[in-house]
Every structure is written in structure tokens, then in C-alpha cells.
Design a protein around this motif. Structure first.
Motif, mmCIF file in Angstrom:
data_model
loop_
_atom_site.group_PDB
_atom_site.id
_atom_site.type_symbol
_atom_site.label_atom_id
_atom_site.label_comp_id
_atom_site.label_asym_id
_atom_site.label_seq_id
_atom_site.Cartn_x
_atom_site.Cartn_y
_atom_site.Cartn_z
ATOM 1 N N ARG A 1 -3.597 -0.720 13.937
ATOM 2 C CA ARG A 1 -3.108 0.598 14.329
ATOM 3 C C ARG A 1 -4.767 1.496 15.425
ATOM 4 O O ARG A 1 -5.609 0.517 15.859
ATOM 5 C CB ARG A 1 -3.910 1.983 13.036
ATOM 6 N N SER A 2 -4.588 2.543 15.599
ATOM 7 C CA SER A 2 -5.311 3.510 16.566
ATOM 8 C C SER A 2 -6.715 3.929 16.153
ATOM 9 O O SER A 2 -6.620 4.202 14.337
ATOM 10 C CB SER A 2 -4.313 4.077 17.003
ATOM 11 N N PHE A 3 -7.523 4.008 16.527
ATOM 12 C CA PHE A 3 -8.959 4.610 15.920
ATOM 13 C C PHE A 3 -9.878 5.404 17.082
ATOM 14 O O PHE A 3 -10.512 4.948 18.542
ATOM 15 C CB PHE A 3 -9.890 3.908 14.839
ATOM 16 N N THR A 4 -10.500 6.494 16.299
ATOM 17 C CA THR A 4 -11.322 7.241 17.383
ATOM 18 C C THR A 4 -12.887 6.554 17.382
ATOM 19 O O THR A 4 -13.288 6.938 15.951
ATOM 20 C CB THR A 4 -11.143 8.762 17.309
ATOM 21 N N LEU B 1 0.721 -1.498 0.001
ATOM 22 C CA LEU B 1 0.211 -0.067 0.327
ATOM 23 C C LEU B 1 1.003 0.842 0.624
ATOM 24 O O LEU B 1 1.830 1.477 0.957
ATOM 25 C CB LEU B 1 -0.866 0.077 1.087
ATOM 26 N N ASP B 2 0.538 2.162 -0.294
ATOM 27 C CA ASP B 2 1.060 3.442 -0.701
ATOM 28 C C ASP B 2 1.033 4.109 0.281
ATOM 29 O O ASP B 2 1.724 4.883 0.544
ATOM 30 C CB ASP B 2 1.314 4.051 -1.673
ATOM 31 N N MET B 3 -0.645 4.314 0.793
ATOM 32 C CA MET B 3 -1.139 5.292 1.910
ATOM 33 C C MET B 3 -1.433 4.014 2.794
ATOM 34 O O MET B 3 -2.852 3.528 1.861
ATOM 35 C CB MET B 3 -1.512 6.084 1.662
ATOM 36 N N LEU B 4 -2.583 4.635 4.542
ATOM 37 C CA LEU B 4 -3.255 4.111 4.685
ATOM 38 C C LEU B 4 -4.801 4.782 4.640
ATOM 39 O O LEU B 4 -4.624 5.940 4.297
ATOM 40 C CB LEU B 4 -3.128 4.278 5.718
ATOM 41 N N PRO B 5 -5.876 3.650 4.370
ATOM 42 C CA PRO B 5 -7.332 4.508 4.084
ATOM 43 C C PRO B 5 -7.439 4.993 5.496
ATOM 44 O O PRO B 5 -6.845 4.632 6.682
ATOM 45 C CB PRO B 5 -7.805 3.032 4.284
ATOM 46 N N GLU B 6 -8.640 5.833 5.427
ATOM 47 C CA GLU B 6 -9.049 6.380 7.489
ATOM 48 C C GLU B 6 -9.694 5.252 8.302
ATOM 49 O O GLU B 6 -10.139 3.917 7.709
ATOM 50 C CB GLU B 6 -9.920 7.242 6.885
ATOM 51 N N ALA B 7 -9.242 5.311 9.306
ATOM 52 C CA ALA B 7 -9.403 4.038 10.320
ATOM 53 C C ALA B 7 -11.040 3.691 10.936
ATOM 54 O O ALA B 7 -11.672 5.364 11.109
ATOM 55 C CB ALA B 7 -8.092 4.016 11.104
ATOM 56 N N SER B 8 -11.696 2.992 10.767
ATOM 57 C CA SER B 8 -12.997 2.469 11.391
ATOM 58 C C SER B 8 -12.635 1.611 11.826
ATOM 59 O O SER B 8 -11.480 0.759 12.291
ATOM 60 C CB SER B 8 -13.348 2.897 10.295
ATOM 61 N N GLN B 9 -14.368 1.530 12.572
ATOM 62 C CA GLN B 9 -13.983 -0.152 13.574
ATOM 63 C C GLN B 9 -13.356 -1.416 12.794
ATOM 64 O O GLN B 9 -13.727 -2.088 12.627
ATOM 65 C CB GLN B 9 -15.573 0.162 14.391
ATOM 66 N N ASP B 10 -13.769 -1.119 11.352
ATOM 67 C CA ASP B 10 -13.604 -2.431 10.173
ATOM 68 C C ASP B 10 -12.228 -2.929 10.488
ATOM 69 O O ASP B 10 -11.340 -1.555 10.301
ATOM 70 C CB ASP B 10 -14.267 -1.807 8.915
ATOM 71 N N SER C 1 -16.468 8.119 19.012
ATOM 72 C CA SER C 1 -17.183 9.061 19.628
ATOM 73 C C SER C 1 -16.044 10.015 20.023
ATOM 74 O O SER C 1 -15.200 10.567 18.963
ATOM 75 C CB SER C 1 -17.756 8.201 21.315
ATOM 76 N N LYS C 2 -15.134 10.519 21.037
ATOM 77 C CA LYS C 2 -14.711 10.990 21.911
ATOM 78 C C LYS C 2 -13.672 9.799 22.315
ATOM 79 O O LYS C 2 -13.106 10.699 23.106
ATOM 80 C CB LYS C 2 -15.202 11.957 22.648
ATOM 81 N N MET C 3 -13.000 9.338 21.739
ATOM 82 C CA MET C 3 -12.654 8.091 22.356
ATOM 83 C C MET C 3 -11.286 7.180 21.625
ATOM 84 O O MET C 3 -11.510 7.215 20.797
ATOM 85 C CB MET C 3 -13.073 6.845 23.489
ATOM 86 N N MET C 4 -10.615 7.467 21.460
ATOM 87 C CA MET C 4 -9.421 7.263 21.130
ATOM 88 C C MET C 4 -8.661 6.049 21.723
ATOM 89 O O MET C 4 -8.109 5.883 22.500
ATOM 90 C CB MET C 4 -8.073 8.288 21.033
ATOM 91 N N LEU C 5 -9.030 4.894 21.062
ATOM 92 C CA LEU C 5 -8.863 3.529 21.286
ATOM 93 C C LEU C 5 -7.412 3.098 20.693
ATOM 94 O O LEU C 5 -7.057 3.422 19.693
ATOM 95 C CB LEU C 5 -10.057 2.022 21.289
ATOM 96 N N PRO C 6 -6.456 2.560 21.636
ATOM 97 C CA PRO C 6 -4.857 2.138 21.309
ATOM 98 C C PRO C 6 -5.046 0.700 20.012
ATOM 99 O O PRO C 6 -5.495 0.589 19.756
ATOM 100 C CB PRO C 6 -4.166 1.214 22.773
ATOM 101 N N GLY C 7 -3.875 1.805 19.641
ATOM 102 C CA GLY C 7 -2.858 0.672 18.282
ATOM 103 C C GLY C 7 -2.095 -0.695 19.184
ATOM 104 O O GLY C 7 -1.635 -0.655 20.648
#
Length: 158
Positions: free
Chosen positions: A85-88, A34-43, A90-96
């Protein structure tokens, strides 16, 4: 890691010609970098990736998963580091996390053997970069400047 933190980490990784980012799954056994990472989500497909140092001589081992219909990388047998990856939300950042197995099963010896010392050194360089550039939060948790900013703006680090 915030997206900004992640971009800096990826830049560090790509400062060597031999580090590539691979998706967690592929429709073929040949995983395209991959050249770049997609936007992080729950997926998980947007959160889990493999980092590979192509200068390490062990082969990339893939397996077909009948349930999903995709090829997956065998992280135990391959010279790869799992990058979750970490992802956000709501207002919570979950760790990667970064995780790697330092041994693999050698079919010829029928035993566990250590991955090449270059693999360990490469993984150690990632850990060193994180410890140097991020703030130590808990036993195994480090926070980048972007994640600190997220917290200062009212976000929660979980």
C-alpha cells in the motif's frame, strides 16, 4: 493511492466472489482473510498484503519464519499478488505497488512452469482497472483521483 483510491480498488477486487485479502504474516499456517485494511503506517504489517483469487487451483504455500515467529506466504509458489500500500508520511505520499510472479517451481517436473492462465488474466484485470481509472504519471506509476487531490492540497507524490 489515497485511502479513497484504495477503497475503490478493494471494492473492484471484491466485486468478484473469488478475491480475498490476506495479511502478510500469521501466527498460524491458516491465513484468515481480512474484511478491511487497517490504517496504513510505516509498519510493514499495515502496508503489505496478499491478494488471492480462490478460484485458481494452485495451493497457498506458507512457511514458518523462525526469526519472527510468524508464518509467511511464499509469493513465488502461491497464486497471490503482493499488494504494498501507499502511505503518507509528513506531507509526502510514498507509492505502493502490485507485484506477482507468473511462474512457480513444480516439484514433480523439477522446473519452472507458468501459473495458470486464469492467474495471469486476473492480474491483467487489476492492471487494466488501474490504467482505466488512474492518471499515468511515470513509466510504471499511476495516480488515483484521491492522490491527485492530495497533491492539489499541497502534498508531494514521491
Amino acid at each position: 493511492m489515497s485511502r479513497e483510491d484504495e477503497d475503490e480498488f478493494i471494492s473492484f477486487l471484491q466485486s468478484t466472489d473469488s478475491t480475498i485479502i490476506l495479511p502478510s504474516r500469521s501466527s498460524t499456517s491458516g491465513f484468515a482473510p481480512l474484511d478491511m485494511l487497517p490504517e496504513a503506517s510505516q509498519d510493514e504489517a499495515t502496508r503489505k498484503f496478499w491478494l488471492q483469487n480462490t478460484s485458481i487451483t494452485l495451493p497457498l504455500v506458507t512457511e514458518f519464519d523462525e526469526e519472527t515467529g510468524y508464518y509467511l506466504i511464499n509469493g513465488f509458489q502461491s497464486p497471490v499478488v503482493e499488494f504494498l500500500r501507499s502511505f503518507t508520511i509528513s506531507k509526502m505520499m510514498l507509492p505502493g505497488r502490485l507485484e506477482a510472479d507468473m511462474t512457480y517451481f513444480d516439484d514433480d517436473r523439477q522446473d519452472l512452469v507458468s501459473k495458470p492462465v486464469e492467474f495471469r488474466s486476473w492480474f491483467d484485470s487489476m492492471e487494466h482497472w488501474i490504467r482505466k481509472n488512474y492518471r499515468h504519471l511515470t513509466l510504471l506509476t499511476y495516480v488515483g483521483p484521491g492522490a491527485d487531490k492530495f497533491q492539489e492540497e499541497g502534498g508531494l507524490l514521491h
